[in-house]
Design a protein around this motif. Sequence first.
Motif, PDB file in Angstrom:
ATOM      1  N   GLU A  95      11.374  -0.868  -9.064  1.00  0.00           N
ATOM      2  CA  GLU A  95      10.871   0.503  -9.055  1.00  0.00           C
ATOM      3  C   GLU A  95      10.219   0.877  -7.724  1.00  0.00           C
ATOM      4  O   GLU A  95       9.840   2.025  -7.538  1.00  0.00           O
ATOM      5  N   GLN A  96      10.072  -0.074  -6.817  1.00  0.00           N
ATOM      6  CA  GLN A  96       9.405   0.162  -5.540  1.00  0.00           C
ATOM      7  C   GLN A  96      10.417   0.452  -4.438  1.00  0.00           C
ATOM      8  O   GLN A  96      11.547  -0.046  -4.477  1.00  0.00           O
ATOM      9  N   ILE A  97      10.009   1.262  -3.484  1.00  0.00           N
ATOM     10  CA  ILE A  97      10.859   1.622  -2.346  1.00  0.00           C
ATOM     11  C   ILE A  97      10.299   0.941  -1.100  1.00  0.00           C
ATOM     12  O   ILE A  97       9.135   1.130  -0.754  1.00  0.00           O
ATOM     13  N   GLU A  98      11.117   0.123  -0.452  1.00  0.00           N
ATOM     14  CA  GLU A  98      10.660  -0.612   0.730  1.00  0.00           C
ATOM     15  C   GLU A  98      10.872   0.220   1.984  1.00  0.00           C
ATOM     16  O   GLU A  98      11.935   0.817   2.187  1.00  0.00           O
ATOM     17  N   ILE A  99       9.844   0.234   2.837  1.00  0.00           N
ATOM     18  CA  ILE A  99       9.907   0.956   4.111  1.00  0.00           C
ATOM     19  C   ILE A  99       9.397   0.024   5.202  1.00  0.00           C
ATOM     20  O   ILE A  99       8.359  -0.619   5.046  1.00  0.00           O
ATOM     21  N   ARG A 100      10.117  -0.067   6.283  1.00  0.00           N
ATOM     22  CA  ARG A 100       9.762  -0.981   7.362  1.00  0.00           C
ATOM     23  C   ARG A 100       8.599  -0.429   8.172  1.00  0.00           C
ATOM     24  O   ARG A 100       8.565   0.740   8.529  1.00  0.00           O
ATOM     25  N   VAL A 101       7.631  -1.316   8.463  1.00  0.00           N
ATOM     26  CA  VAL A 101       6.494  -0.991   9.333  1.00  0.00           C
ATOM     27  C   VAL A 101       6.307  -2.175  10.275  1.00  0.00           C
ATOM     28  O   VAL A 101       6.872  -3.254  10.040  1.00  0.00           O
ATOM     29  N   PRO A 102       5.543  -2.031  11.354  1.00  0.00           N
ATOM     30  CA  PRO A 102       5.317  -3.174  12.256  1.00  0.00           C
ATOM     31  C   PRO A 102       4.652  -4.330  11.523  1.00  0.00           C
ATOM     32  O   PRO A 102       3.716  -4.134  10.750  1.00  0.00           O
ATOM     33  N   ALA A 103       5.137  -5.538  11.761  1.00  0.00           N
ATOM     34  CA  ALA A 103       4.609  -6.730  11.079  1.00  0.00           C
ATOM     35  C   ALA A 103       3.416  -7.292  11.837  1.00  0.00           C
ATOM     36  O   ALA A 103       3.347  -7.236  13.072  1.00  0.00           O
ATOM     37  N   ILE A 104       2.460  -7.853  11.075  1.00  0.00           N
ATOM     38  CA  ILE A 104       1.274  -8.499  11.654  1.00  0.00           C
ATOM     39  C   ILE A 104       1.327 -10.009  11.416  1.00  0.00           C
ATOM     40  O   ILE A 104       0.894 -10.787  12.271  1.00  0.00           O
ATOM     41  N   ILE A 105       1.844 -10.447  10.282  1.00  0.00           N
ATOM     42  CA  ILE A 105       1.969 -11.871   9.990  1.00  0.00           C
ATOM     43  C   ILE A 105       3.409 -12.166   9.614  1.00  0.00           C
ATOM     44  O   ILE A 105       4.210 -11.254   9.379  1.00  0.00           O
ATOM     45  N   HIS A 119      -1.498  -7.464   0.243  1.00  0.00           N
ATOM     46  CA  HIS A 119      -0.725  -6.303   0.715  1.00  0.00           C
ATOM     47  C   HIS A 119       0.532  -6.771   1.448  1.00  0.00           C
ATOM     48  O   HIS A 119       0.449  -7.444   2.472  1.00  0.00           O
ATOM     49  N   PRO A 120       1.738  -6.427   0.962  1.00  0.00           N
ATOM     50  CA  PRO A 120       2.967  -6.884   1.616  1.00  0.00           C
ATOM     51  C   PRO A 120       3.262  -6.185   2.932  1.00  0.00           C
ATOM     52  O   PRO A 120       4.150  -6.634   3.670  1.00  0.00           O
ATOM     53  N   ALA A 121       2.541  -5.118   3.265  1.00  0.00           N
ATOM     54  CA  ALA A 121       2.839  -4.388   4.501  1.00  0.00           C
ATOM     55  C   ALA A 121       2.611  -5.250   5.738  1.00  0.00           C
ATOM     56  O   ALA A 121       3.238  -5.016   6.778  1.00  0.00           O
ATOM     57  N   TYR A 122       1.748  -6.277   5.646  1.00  0.00           N
ATOM     58  CA  TYR A 122       1.452  -7.094   6.823  1.00  0.00           C
ATOM     59  C   TYR A 122       2.643  -7.922   7.266  1.00  0.00           C
ATOM     60  O   TYR A 122       2.675  -8.408   8.389  1.00  0.00           O
ATOM     61  N   THR A 123       3.643  -8.098   6.397  1.00  0.00           N
ATOM     62  CA  THR A 123       4.876  -8.778   6.790  1.00  0.00           C
ATOM     63  C   THR A 123       5.912  -7.801   7.328  1.00  0.00           C
ATOM     64  O   THR A 123       7.023  -8.214   7.667  1.00  0.00           O
ATOM     65  N   GLY A 124       5.567  -6.527   7.368  1.00  0.00           N
ATOM     66  CA  GLY A 124       6.510  -5.512   7.835  1.00  0.00           C
ATOM     67  C   GLY A 124       7.289  -4.850   6.724  1.00  0.00           C
ATOM     68  O   GLY A 124       8.169  -4.018   6.988  1.00  0.00           O
ATOM     69  N   HIS A 125       6.991  -5.195   5.467  1.00  0.00           N
ATOM     70  CA  HIS A 125       7.721  -4.652   4.318  1.00  0.00           C
ATOM     71  C   HIS A 125       6.749  -3.845   3.460  1.00  0.00           C
ATOM     72  O   HIS A 125       6.216  -4.358   2.469  1.00  0.00           O
ATOM     73  N   ALA A 126       6.494  -2.614   3.827  1.00  0.00           N
ATOM     74  CA  ALA A 126       5.623  -1.755   3.024  1.00  0.00           C
ATOM     75  C   ALA A 126       6.372  -1.313   1.773  1.00  0.00           C
ATOM     76  O   ALA A 126       7.585  -1.094   1.804  1.00  0.00           O
ATOM     77  N   LYS A 127       5.644  -1.195   0.683  1.00  0.00           N
ATOM     78  CA  LYS A 127       6.261  -0.815  -0.594  1.00  0.00           C
ATOM     79  C   LYS A 127       5.644   0.495  -1.083  1.00  0.00           C
ATOM     80  O   LYS A 127       4.421   0.609  -1.194  1.00  0.00           O
ATOM     81  N   PHE A 128       6.514   1.469  -1.362  1.00  0.00           N
ATOM     82  CA  PHE A 128       6.062   2.732  -1.936  1.00  0.00           C
ATOM     83  C   PHE A 128       6.190   2.657  -3.458  1.00  0.00           C
ATOM     84  O   PHE A 128       7.214   2.207  -3.974  1.00  0.00           O
ATOM     85  N   GLY A 129       5.161   3.083  -4.175  1.00  0.00           N
ATOM     86  CA  GLY A 129       5.178   3.039  -5.630  1.00  0.00           C
ATOM     87  C   GLY A 129       4.838   1.678  -6.190  1.00  0.00           C
ATOM     88  O   GLY A 129       5.399   1.259  -7.214  1.00  0.00           O
ATOM     89  N   ARG A 130       3.909   0.943  -5.566  1.00  0.00           N
ATOM     90  CA  ARG A 130       3.530  -0.387  -6.062  1.00  0.00           C
ATOM     91  C   ARG A 130       2.745  -0.299  -7.364  1.00  0.00           C
ATOM     92  O   ARG A 130       2.716  -1.260  -8.131  1.00  0.00           O
ATOM     93  N   THR A 131       2.065   0.830  -7.596  1.00  0.00           N
ATOM     94  CA  THR A 131       1.256   0.973  -8.815  1.00  0.00           C
ATOM     95  C   THR A 131       1.544   2.324  -9.454  1.00  0.00           C
ATOM     96  O   THR A 131       2.111   3.224  -8.819  1.00  0.00           O
ATOM     97  N   ARG A 132       1.137   2.429 -10.708  1.00  0.00           N
ATOM     98  CA  ARG A 132       1.249   3.688 -11.427  1.00  0.00           C
ATOM     99  C   ARG A 132       0.062   3.801 -12.367  1.00  0.00           C
ATOM    100  O   ARG A 132      -0.573   2.800 -12.718  1.00  0.00           O
ATOM    101  N   VAL A 133      -0.228   5.005 -12.804  1.00  0.00           N
ATOM    102  CA  VAL A 133      -1.309   5.231 -13.751  1.00  0.00           C
ATOM    103  C   VAL A 133      -0.742   5.130 -15.159  1.00  0.00           C
ATOM    104  O   VAL A 133       0.263   5.755 -15.487  1.00  0.00           O
ATOM    105  N   GLY A 134      -1.375   4.295 -15.973  1.00  0.00           N
ATOM    106  CA  GLY A 134      -0.910   4.096 -17.343  1.00  0.00           C
ATOM    107  C   GLY A 134      -2.066   3.989 -18.313  1.00  0.00           C
ATOM    108  O   GLY A 134      -3.148   4.542 -18.075  1.00  0.00           O
ATOM    109  N   GLU A 135      -1.846   3.254 -19.384  1.00  0.00           N
ATOM    110  CA  GLU A 135      -2.851   3.117 -20.431  1.00  0.00           C
ATOM    111  C   GLU A 135      -4.112   2.485 -19.871  1.00  0.00           C
ATOM    112  O   GLU A 135      -4.057   1.569 -19.052  1.00  0.00           O
TER     113      GLU A 135
END
Length: 269
Positions: A123-133, A80-96
């Motif tokens: 295709e992902q949107i980055e949003i800043r969150v508090p970092a843990i690592i 999960h990239p959010a632990y570095t403070g870089h949350a990503k919106f739209g990391r996955t999608r439903v497909g085949e």
Amino acid sequence: MSVFSRAPFGYRYVERRLAGAARFEIIPEEAETARMIYQGFVRDGMAISAICKWLNREGRPTRTRKGLWLPSAVWGVLKHPAYTGHAKFGRTRVGERHLRTRGLAKRSRSRRGGSCHATATHEQIEIRVPAIIDDESFRLAQERLEENRRRSRAGQGGPRHLLQGLVVCRQCGRSLVHHPSAPRGRAKFFYYRCTGLSTHRWGGLRVCNSRAVRAEHLEQAVWADVRNLLADPQRLRREYERRLSCIDPSLSAADDVARRMAEKAERGL
């Protein structure tokens, strides 16, 4: 819009009506556990299964505070990239829908119409969150995960076990794996045992109560049956004629070829 479907381990979501502006806050106890996971994986070189045993032994609670740590949960923290403070919106999608090849998986097929697929970075949107690592720890963790993936896909060389990938547990339907016994003096035995007996796969619990089978006994019995079959041409002829009688005469030659190709593909899966 919330960047997560739900706050990942280590964070809590604070709603706008409670704080004036919606945000994610760090949960100190969970954040410390996340740091321990990265330190064990990156700095100490521990396997994911060993990290699970370590966390359970230390009594570190999971998000639900009820269950035990499983490899999938630890893997999710490491990916999960959010632990570095870089949350990503739209990391996955439903497909085949992914193809599931195990017989047990086929019997328990989900009714959902698709499977989850990773999206491209643009295709992902980055949003800043508090970092843990820090970013470096996350980068090293991703490199080791990729190395583990490559080694897993490469497989093991050398001799293969006779019944590898061919036998399943009669009680639960899970695969039987070739497994060495605990050392007893100089003698070393090998068994085919259900993966449901491996406690490290299921958070320290056994999910099947079957017994392991000595490998040489099972392999000798199967090989003897194969030899008996090959030594009885009439039995092979009867089976061949039975299968011919099951073919619908109304099918055209092209339909028959397509049917046999489909059956061959099914056997390959």
